[in-house]
Design a protein around this motif. Structure first.
Motif, PDB file in Angstrom:
ATOM      1  N   ASP A 104      42.675   7.498  -5.494  1.00 56.92           N
ATOM      2  CA  ASP A 104      44.227   7.608  -6.868  1.00 56.92           C
ATOM      3  C   ASP A 104      43.227   6.443  -7.454  1.00 56.92           C
ATOM      4  O   ASP A 104      43.080   5.021  -6.794  1.00 56.92           O
ATOM      5  N   VAL A 105      41.969   6.924  -8.657  1.00 56.75           N
ATOM      6  CA  VAL A 105      41.335   5.881  -8.783  1.00 56.75           C
ATOM      7  C   VAL A 105      42.107   4.703  -9.598  1.00 56.75           C
ATOM      8  O   VAL A 105      42.714   4.657 -10.464  1.00 56.75           O
ATOM      9  N   VAL A 106      41.961   3.864  -9.411  1.00 57.35           N
ATOM     10  CA  VAL A 106      42.503   2.012 -10.664  1.00 57.35           C
ATOM     11  C   VAL A 106      41.574   1.487 -10.819  1.00 57.35           C
ATOM     12  O   VAL A 106      40.209   1.478 -10.816  1.00 57.35           O
ATOM     13  N   SER A 107      42.020   0.834 -11.406  1.00 60.40           N
ATOM     14  CA  SER A 107      41.068   0.054 -12.930  1.00 60.40           C
ATOM     15  C   SER A 107      40.187  -1.321 -11.599  1.00 60.40           C
ATOM     16  O   SER A 107      40.471  -2.157 -10.841  1.00 60.40           O
ATOM     17  N   GLY A 108      38.487  -0.540 -12.126  1.00 57.12           N
ATOM     18  CA  GLY A 108      37.715  -1.448 -10.963  1.00 57.12           C
ATOM     19  C   GLY A 108      37.165  -0.535 -10.845  1.00 57.12           C
ATOM     20  O   GLY A 108      36.285  -0.802  -9.324  1.00 57.12           O
ATOM     21  N   ASP A 109      37.898   0.465 -10.582  1.00 54.51           N
ATOM     22  CA  ASP A 109      37.116   1.551  -9.089  1.00 54.51           C
ATOM     23  C   ASP A 109      35.824   1.475  -9.125  1.00 54.51           C
ATOM     24  O   ASP A 109      35.621   2.006 -10.348  1.00 54.51           O
TER      25      ASP A 109
END
Length: 160
Positions: free
Chosen positions: A111-116
């Motif tokens: 799951d992509v999170v902010s900053g990935d």
């Protein structure tokens, strides 16, 4: 494959998700029609990915945000990509992926999170940031550019 959860507000905006949810809450007589239209839009989106699926069936329940997939996939990879394509649509919170496929090697999901970035994700799963292209290729054609991922998106991380 089973049930996968997604962030309902993230993803491709293919149809009026709020319209379907509101109609479901109001028990509107056209809820079945709205669900059918949303399911058709998701099916068209999956078919545009050219995954080689046959007998694809897609149902959508606007009240719960759940998509159910049925049919046959030529590989586990194609089945996984179809599930990700359906789940990375706005207003979809769960995908019950019942696509049948020949046995193969299992993948992981991220799951992509902010900053990935794909490089950072590659470093996490493979220990090598330079293998980001493996992840990019595994998620094509849903990804068109390795620099364009967004928080809430779910990515397939294939085994090496």
């Amino acid at each position: 494959m089973g049930l996968f959860s997604f962030i309902k507000e993230a993803g491709e905006k293919l149809f009026g998700g709020k319209e379907v949810e509101q109609a479901a809450a109001a028990s509107a007589p056209n809820i079945a029609e709205l669900n059918q239209k949303a399911g058709d839009a998701i099916k068209t989106y999956i078919e545009k990915q050219n995954l080689g699926l046959s007998g694809l069936g897609v149902t959508f329940d606007g009240a719960t945000g759940k998509v159910t997939l049925s049919g046959n996939a030529p590989s586990e990879e194609a089945a996984e990509k179809a599930g990700l394509a359906a789940g990375n649509v706005a207003s979809v919170s769960d995908v019950d992926n019942n696509l049948q496929y020949p046995a193969g090697t299992a993948s992981q999901f991220h799951d992509v999170v902010s900053g990935d970035t794909l490089s950072a994700i590659s470093k996490k799963y493979y220990g090598d940031a330079n293998k980001y292209n493996v992840i990019f290729e595994a998620n094509k054609p849903m990804l068109s550019d390795p620099n364009k991922i967004y928080p809430g998106q779910k990515l397939r991380i294939p085994a090496l």
